[in-house]
Structures are given as C-alpha cells and as structure tokens.
Design an enzyme around this catalytic site. Structure first.
Site, short mmCIF file in Angstrom:
data_model
loop_
_atom_site.label_atom_id
_atom_site.label_comp_id
_atom_site.label_asym_id
_atom_site.label_seq_id
_atom_site.Cartn_x
_atom_site.Cartn_y
_atom_site.Cartn_z
CG HIS A 46 35.83 45.25 -12.81
ND1 HIS A 46 35.09 44.89 -13.91
CD2 HIS A 46 35.23 44.65 -11.75
CE1 HIS A 46 34.10 44.12 -13.54
NE2 HIS A 46 34.16 43.95 -12.24
CD GLU A 48 39.33 46.46 -17.31
OE1 GLU A 48 39.10 45.67 -18.25
OE2 GLU A 48 39.08 46.18 -16.11
CB CYS A 76 33.05 44.08 -18.15
SG CYS A 76 33.18 45.35 -16.86
CB CYS A 79 35.77 48.30 -17.63
SG CYS A 79 36.02 47.59 -15.97
#
Length: 153
Positions: A46, A48, A76, A79
């Site tokens: 992801h 992040e 999310c 993260c």
C-alpha cells in the site's frame, strides 16, 4: 498532498488503485510511495507502507517520531498498524475510505486508548481531488469491464 496525488497517478498508470503517500520530516520529503500490491505481488504494498519503508531507509531508522505521513486516502487497518509501529507523529489524509478506513470511517484506531501510540490525525485535505481520482479510476474500470463483456457476446 499534491506530491502524494502525483504518486497516486503513478499507481493508476500501473493499473493499481490510485493512492499515494509521502513522509515529511522538517519540511523535506523523506519517503514516497504509491499503491502497487498487484504488480508487486505483495498484499502489503500500500502507498503508506511503501512511503514508510522509503523514509525508514532514508533516515536509517524504523522509528519515524518527528515525521508526518500524508496519504491521499484514509489509512486502512494494516497501514494504521504500520504507522503506529513507526511512531509517526502526525497523519494527514485526503478522502475518507468508507469501506476500510481506520481513522473514523469504519473504525477509529487512532483514538483507541488501549494502543500504545497515538498520532495526531487531520483528514479532509484536498479530499475532493483525492476522492475524485479513486472514483474516476473505478468508473473507468467498470466501463472497460462492461465493454469487454459486450464485445464477447
């Protein structure tokens, strides 16, 4: 946030959900990342996470206590956990994520008193631009899917 949006465009070019993130320390970008779990064959890729990894390498430390993470979309749960472990001081995000958001949209891990780290949270920065980018991406995917289904008949 504009730099994070630029990185989100990079994800889109790869066919990935367009989310971008940067880590900033003392006014300088020390980490950059964009969503690419499909092309990387990595469920943790992801934006992040990638920005945190880049910042940790740049600074030579997995702890990033004096840093701010900017993400185009609300983090999310995965993260958020990485943000907590990195000891990020502040998280700034663009659009809310009503399916997987961990900063108040679905759950609010950032205000959970039992967790040992809390980052300051600021949401809604360039929210319209950030949200529109993801919406356009999925609209385009739906049109392509519908077109392929029609052509196969």
């Amino acid at each position: 946030m504009r730099e994070a949006l630029s990185l989100a465009q990079e994800a889109w070019r790869l066919g990935e959900v367009p989310i971008g993130a940067i880590v900033v320390k003392e006014g300088a970008i020390v980490g950059r990342g964009f969503n690419h779990p499909i092309t990387a064959h990595d469920p943790t890729a992801h934006a992040e996470i990638m920005a945190l990894r880049d910042a940790a390498r740049s600074l030579g430390n997995y702890r990033l206590p004096d840093c701010t993470l900017y993400a185009t979309i609300e983090p999310c749960v995965m993260c958020a956990g990485a943000i907590f472990h990195a000891r990020i001081a502040r998280v700034v995000f663009g659009a809310a994520e009503y399916k997987t958001g961990s900063a108040g949209s679905v759950v609010d891990l950032f205000s959970e008193p039992r967790l040992n780290h809390h980052a300051t949270l600021i949401g809604g920065i360039l929210a319209e631009d950030c949200g529109r980018l993801v919406s356009r991406f999925f609209e385009e995917k739906r049109v392509l899917t519908k077109s392929r289904a029609t052509n196969q008949k």
